[in-house]
Design a protein around this motif. Structure first.
Motif: not given
Length: 354
Positions: A170-185
């Motif tokens: 969850l922290a990895a997902w929220n680390a950069d909210p401005s990035s794309s969903r693909l990047s966060r996934a």
């Protein structure tokens, strides 16, 4: 422990660089410290922050140091009250949570001590994993039993001074909210792989050496500590679907609360009992649900200290009354007998049992 002592335990203040939370935990805390803690006398006094005291997650070492100072400047009255506690002999304890795990770094822990108690830094102690008071209580934040927040190698940074704490899913997902969903996934997938590898490493001899060092600090048998470290385990096959569900709900503006409570607490307490180190109280936070209950199959009682922020998820008086703040109180008499329970404090000076 020798002599009578009183322990106040609270958690999940989530103090940040702004003060926009509707419950304003940073404004309420100084009154609690002055009226409840500093007003007492005649016993050893301890205040324990059971994790997520500060918002420091995902920051590098230098950023953590600067953020910590900024938070204390924003909450200047809290800073002064904590300083007054340390100056008058109150022992301050900070247990690391998933939002302030950066406190586990020796440099950040030392900086916190220097800020709050410059004349006697030992008045401030940071506990990277959990606090143990023999036969009285253990206090851990609780995220180590929640796969989406678990950091298997939590001791590595505290003991080796490294900057290698892997962000949980969850922290990895929220680390950069401005990035794309693909990047966060992709960040989540990498986090899952890193967590799986970390679970293997904590079962290797190198980590056993860290556990041995920590067992001395905690005054707890090394075998017991090894069993506790392996009590919960991150598994991608179960964590990834849950993380995906949380992400979808978050994108839709909803959230669900993770169930981390009596089941994990019972396993923890029973493991201590099996090693002859049973305690009267197991205290945790993380779920934002204030609760006190018996634990099945052991003599330990469970307390969750809830939260002082506005994200209350329990059904206690703090859900309906934003002026009611939960905490645990544990008294130890001169014979070592412990008593206490969950309490609620009101900013208008009221204090009542749960």
């Amino acid at each position: 422990m020798n002599g009578a002592a009183r322990w106040w335990l609270l958690s999940d203040l989530h103090l940040g660089v702004s003060d926009d939370d509707p419950r304003r935990p940073g404004a309420a805390l100084p009154g609690f410290l002055r009226r409840e803690v500093l007003a007492g006398a005649g016993t050893q006094r301890h205040v324990v922050f059971v994790g997520d005291t500060f918002e420091l997650v995902g920051l590098a070492e230098d950023e953590s140091l600067a953020r910590l100072e900024s938070i204390l400047i924003q909450h200047l009255d809290t800073f002064r009250a904590l300083d007054a506690c340390a100056a008058r002999g109150v022992q301050l304890h900070f247990v690391c949570g998933n939002h302030d795990v950066e406190l586990a770094r020796p440099s950040v822990a030392a900086h916190l001590s220097a800020l709050l108690s410059p004349l006697e830094p030992t008045r401030v102690q940071v506990h990277p994993w959990f606090l143990h008071v023999p036969h009285v209580l253990v206090a851990e934040h609780g995220h180590q039993h929640h796969a989406l927040h678990r950091i298997p190698e939590v001791l590595r940074s505290a003991i080796n001074g490294t900057d290698q704490l892997n962000l949980p899913p969850l922290a990895a997902w929220n680390a950069d909210p401005s990035s794309s969903r693909l990047s966060r996934a992709g960040a989540v997938a990498r986090s899952c792989l890193a967590s799986e590898l970390a679970e293997r490493r904590i079962r290797e001899p190198e980590y056993d050496e860290m556990l041995q060092s920590e067992s001395l600090r905690l005054a707890l048998d090394e075998a017991a500590l090894r069993d506790l470290a392996r009590l919960s385990r991150f598994r991608t096959v179960s964590a990834l679907p849950r993380a995906a569900t949380r992400m979808v709900l978050a994108a839709a503006g909803h959230r669900i609360a993770g169930e981390v409570g009596p089941a994990a607490a019972r396993r923890f307490a029973r493991t201590l009992e099996e090693h002859g180190s049973g305690v009267a109280w197991y205290v945790s936070g993380h779920t934002h649900r204030a609760l006190e209950s018996a634990l099945e199959g052991c003599t330990t009682r469970y307390i969750n200290t809830g939260t002082w922020c506005s994200d209350v998820r329990g059904r206690g008086p703090d859900q309906l009354d934003h002026r009611s703040f939960p905490y645990a109180l544990v008294d130890v008499d001169s014979n070592g007998a412990a008593s206490g329970g969950l309490r609620y404090w009101r900013a208008d000076g009221g204090s009542a049992a749960a």
